[in-house]
Design a protein around this motif. Structure first.
Motif, PDB file in Angstrom:
ATOM      1  N   SER A 176       0.849  -1.181   0.000  1.00 50.00           N
ATOM      2  CA  SER A 176       0.000   0.000   0.000  1.00 50.00           C
ATOM      3  C   SER A 176       0.886   1.232   0.000  1.00 50.00           C
ATOM      4  O   SER A 176       1.903   1.273   0.707  1.00 50.00           O
ATOM      5  CB  SER A 176      -0.895   0.008   1.237  1.00 50.00           C
ATOM      6  OG  SER A 176      -1.457   1.285   1.451  1.00 50.00           O
ATOM      7  N   LEU A 177       0.510   2.234  -0.762  1.00 51.97           N
ATOM      8  CA  LEU A 177       1.306   3.462  -0.813  1.00 51.97           C
ATOM      9  C   LEU A 177       1.274   4.199   0.516  1.00 51.97           C
ATOM     10  O   LEU A 177       2.150   5.026   0.798  1.00 51.97           O
ATOM     11  CB  LEU A 177       0.781   4.368  -1.935  1.00 51.97           C
ATOM     12  CG  LEU A 177       1.018   3.856  -3.358  1.00 51.97           C
ATOM     13  CD1 LEU A 177       0.235   4.685  -4.363  1.00 51.97           C
ATOM     14  CD2 LEU A 177       2.505   3.861  -3.697  1.00 51.97           C
ATOM     15  N   ALA A 178       0.282   3.897   1.360  1.00 52.41           N
ATOM     16  CA  ALA A 178       0.165   4.569   2.651  1.00 52.41           C
ATOM     17  C   ALA A 178       0.883   3.814   3.773  1.00 52.41           C
ATOM     18  O   ALA A 178       0.957   4.308   4.897  1.00 52.41           O
ATOM     19  CB  ALA A 178      -1.304   4.740   3.011  1.00 52.41           C
ATOM     20  N   ALA A 179       1.421   2.632   3.476  1.00 53.47           N
ATOM     21  CA  ALA A 179       2.070   1.820   4.505  1.00 53.47           C
ATOM     22  C   ALA A 179       3.379   2.467   4.958  1.00 53.47           C
ATOM     23  O   ALA A 179       4.056   3.134   4.170  1.00 53.47           O
ATOM     24  CB  ALA A 179       2.339   0.422   3.974  1.00 53.47           C
TER      25      ALA A 179
ATOM     26  N   PRO B 215       9.675   1.404 -16.485  1.00 53.48           N
ATOM     27  CA  PRO B 215      10.248   0.580 -15.414  1.00 53.48           C
ATOM     28  C   PRO B 215       9.176  -0.117 -14.583  1.00 53.48           C
ATOM     29  O   PRO B 215       8.091   0.427 -14.361  1.00 53.48           O
ATOM     30  CB  PRO B 215      11.034   1.593 -14.580  1.00 53.48           C
ATOM     31  CG  PRO B 215      11.393   2.672 -15.548  1.00 53.48           C
ATOM     32  CD  PRO B 215      10.215   2.765 -16.474  1.00 53.48           C
ATOM     33  N   ALA B 216       9.486  -1.320 -14.128  1.00 56.73           N
ATOM     34  CA  ALA B 216       8.526  -2.115 -13.367  1.00 56.73           C
ATOM     35  C   ALA B 216       8.061  -1.402 -12.099  1.00 56.73           C
ATOM     36  O   ALA B 216       6.917  -1.571 -11.664  1.00 56.73           O
ATOM     37  CB  ALA B 216       9.155  -3.461 -13.009  1.00 56.73           C
TER      38      ALA B 216
ATOM     39  N   LYS C  77       1.248   2.415 -10.179  1.00 54.05           N
ATOM     40  CA  LYS C  77      -0.034   2.544 -10.865  1.00 54.05           C
ATOM     41  C   LYS C  77      -0.981   1.408 -10.462  1.00 54.05           C
ATOM     42  O   LYS C  77      -2.168   1.637 -10.201  1.00 54.05           O
ATOM     43  CB  LYS C  77       0.184   2.541 -12.373  1.00 54.05           C
ATOM     44  CG  LYS C  77      -1.062   2.777 -13.213  1.00 54.05           C
ATOM     45  CD  LYS C  77      -0.688   2.904 -14.682  1.00 54.05           C
ATOM     46  CE  LYS C  77      -1.898   3.282 -15.544  1.00 54.05           C
ATOM     47  NZ  LYS C  77      -2.865   2.189 -15.636  1.00 54.05           N
ATOM     48  N   ALA C  78      -0.461   0.182 -10.397  1.00 52.71           N
ATOM     49  CA  ALA C  78      -1.298  -0.963 -10.053  1.00 52.71           C
ATOM     50  C   ALA C  78      -1.845  -0.852  -8.638  1.00 52.71           C
ATOM     51  O   ALA C  78      -3.025  -1.161  -8.383  1.00 52.71           O
ATOM     52  CB  ALA C  78      -0.490  -2.255 -10.202  1.00 52.71           C
ATOM     53  N   VAL C  79      -1.017  -0.409  -7.707  1.00 56.29           N
ATOM     54  CA  VAL C  79      -1.474  -0.262  -6.322  1.00 56.29           C
ATOM     55  C   VAL C  79      -2.502   0.860  -6.220  1.00 56.29           C
ATOM     56  O   VAL C  79      -3.524   0.734  -5.537  1.00 56.29           O
ATOM     57  CB  VAL C  79      -0.276   0.002  -5.387  1.00 56.29           C
ATOM     58  CG1 VAL C  79      -0.751   0.440  -4.002  1.00 56.29           C
ATOM     59  CG2 VAL C  79       0.572  -1.257  -5.258  1.00 56.29           C
ATOM     60  N   ALA C  80      -2.245   1.960  -6.908  1.00 53.82           N
ATOM     61  CA  ALA C  80      -3.172   3.094  -6.867  1.00 53.82           C
ATOM     62  C   ALA C  80      -4.540   2.702  -7.412  1.00 53.82           C
ATOM     63  O   ALA C  80      -5.572   3.230  -6.970  1.00 53.82           O
ATOM     64  CB  ALA C  80      -2.605   4.263  -7.660  1.00 53.82           C
TER      65      ALA C  80
ATOM     66  N   HIS D 242       7.977   1.010  -2.750  1.00 47.81           N
ATOM     67  CA  HIS D 242       8.315   2.114  -1.855  1.00 47.81           C
ATOM     68  C   HIS D 242       9.655   2.770  -2.180  1.00 47.81           C
ATOM     69  O   HIS D 242       9.824   3.973  -1.983  1.00 47.81           O
ATOM     70  CB  HIS D 242       8.300   1.626  -0.404  1.00 47.81           C
ATOM     71  CG  HIS D 242       6.924   1.265   0.073  1.00 47.81           C
ATOM     72  ND1 HIS D 242       5.951   2.213   0.308  1.00 47.81           N
ATOM     73  CD2 HIS D 242       6.352   0.057   0.320  1.00 47.81           C
ATOM     74  CE1 HIS D 242       4.839   1.605   0.707  1.00 47.81           C
ATOM     75  NE2 HIS D 242       5.051   0.297   0.715  1.00 47.81           N
ATOM     76  N   SER D 243      10.608   1.991  -2.671  1.00 44.65           N
ATOM     77  CA  SER D 243      11.924   2.563  -2.999  1.00 44.65           C
ATOM     78  C   SER D 243      11.924   3.266  -4.336  1.00 44.65           C
ATOM     79  O   SER D 243      12.753   4.147  -4.589  1.00 44.65           O
ATOM     80  CB  SER D 243      12.994   1.472  -3.011  1.00 44.65           C
ATOM     81  OG  SER D 243      12.826   0.602  -4.123  1.00 44.65           O
ATOM     82  N   GLY D 244      11.018   2.860  -5.239  1.00 46.11           N
ATOM     83  CA  GLY D 244      11.015   3.397  -6.592  1.00 46.11           C
ATOM     84  C   GLY D 244      12.036   2.763  -7.499  1.00 46.11           C
ATOM     85  O   GLY D 244      12.187   3.172  -8.655  1.00 46.11           O
ATOM     86  N   LEU D 245      12.755   1.740  -7.005  1.00 44.48           N
ATOM     87  CA  LEU D 245      13.773   1.055  -7.815  1.00 44.48           C
ATOM     88  C   LEU D 245      13.201  -0.228  -8.398  1.00 44.48           C
ATOM     89  O   LEU D 245      12.573  -1.011  -7.683  1.00 44.48           O
ATOM     90  CB  LEU D 245      14.996   0.726  -6.958  1.00 44.48           C
ATOM     91  CG  LEU D 245      15.731   1.904  -6.322  1.00 44.48           C
ATOM     92  CD1 LEU D 245      16.902   1.393  -5.488  1.00 44.48           C
ATOM     93  CD2 LEU D 245      16.219   2.890  -7.377  1.00 44.48           C
ATOM     94  N   PRO D 246      13.427  -0.499  -9.680  1.00 42.96           N
ATOM     95  CA  PRO D 246      12.996  -1.771 -10.259  1.00 42.96           C
ATOM     96  C   PRO D 246      13.805  -2.919  -9.654  1.00 42.96           C
ATOM     97  O   PRO D 246      14.991  -2.756  -9.337  1.00 42.96           O
ATOM     98  CB  PRO D 246      13.309  -1.623 -11.750  1.00 42.96           C
ATOM     99  CG  PRO D 246      13.627  -0.185 -11.963  1.00 42.96           C
ATOM    100  CD  PRO D 246      14.108   0.355 -10.664  1.00 42.96           C
TER     101      PRO D 246
END
Length: 209
Positions: free
Chosen positions: A37-40, A71-72, A78-81, A101-105
């Motif tokens: 979750s983006l809020a986690a 990038p993955a 997008k998928a989580v949102a 959360h890191s933004g790294l693939p």
């Protein structure tokens, strides 16, 4: 051992994971799934500067990381949102949490389906592989990839179907596609990633490069 070709921007981190049972016999804990979750709560957050740094890394060899070839890590956000990301297995769930959360693939490869020697470098023009069960392919020319004995098998966009995890998977290789434009971020991601897997009962070890 992983051979990494010289690259001016790549800050790659890699480690091996051994699971106590096959993935079909394991379930991700509620604590791990709650992190999808983006809020986690997480040690870091993805941001525009992160996304641009990753895209710059992937553009270096001439690849265009946009559209269906983004990038993955961007796909995950997008998928989580859109509430379209669900649990796959503990190996992939942990990967997705850290990448989100890191933004790294991050790539995850089944070490019993891939064949050494392993190398990271730019794929040759015209290279491609199947990346899903439907048989769709991705053009890899100029893209940073993990290559095994048979050729490219993973990258920061889409991993190859032939080396993805399966219900029988017991050993995986994880690659965090970090960039020198974000110093220390890949190391921080690796530390958190390994701690999450170890809480799920797995054993992790660094891979020599």
């Amino acid at each position: 051992m992983l051979i990494v070709d010289p690259h001016p921007l790549l800050e790659l981190h890699a480690f091996e994971t051994i699971f106590p049972r096959s993935l079909s016999e394991m379930r991700s804990s509620p604590e791990l799934l709650a992190l999808l979750s983006l809020a986690a709560p997480a040690p870091f957050r993805s941001a525009d500067v992160t996304r641009e740094a990753v895209r710059t890394l992937l553009r270096h060899g001439g690849f265009k990381p946009a559209g269906r070839s983004k990038p993955a890590s961007e796909y995950l956000i997008k998928a989580v949102a859109e509430s379209k990301l669900s649990s796959i297995n503990v190996a992939v769930d942990a990967c997705n949490v850290v990448s989100l959360h890191s933004g790294l693939p991050i790539s995850v490869v089944d070490l019993d389906r891939a064949r050494p020697p392993f190398r990271v470098g730019l794929a040759r023009p015209g290279s491609s592989y199947v990346f899903n069960a439907s048989g769709q392919t991705i053009d890899l020319g100029g893209l940073l990839c993990l290559l095994d004995e048979q050729g490219p098998c993973a990258n920061a966009i889409k991993d190859a179907q032939r080396t993805k995890t399966s219900p029988e998977t017991r050993r995986t290789l994880s690659l965090i596609w970090g960039t020198s434009a974000l110093p220390g971020r890949a190391a921080q991601a690796e530390s958190w990633y390994r701690s999450l897997l170890e809480k799920e009962g797995a054993t992790t070890a660094p891979v020599g490069m």
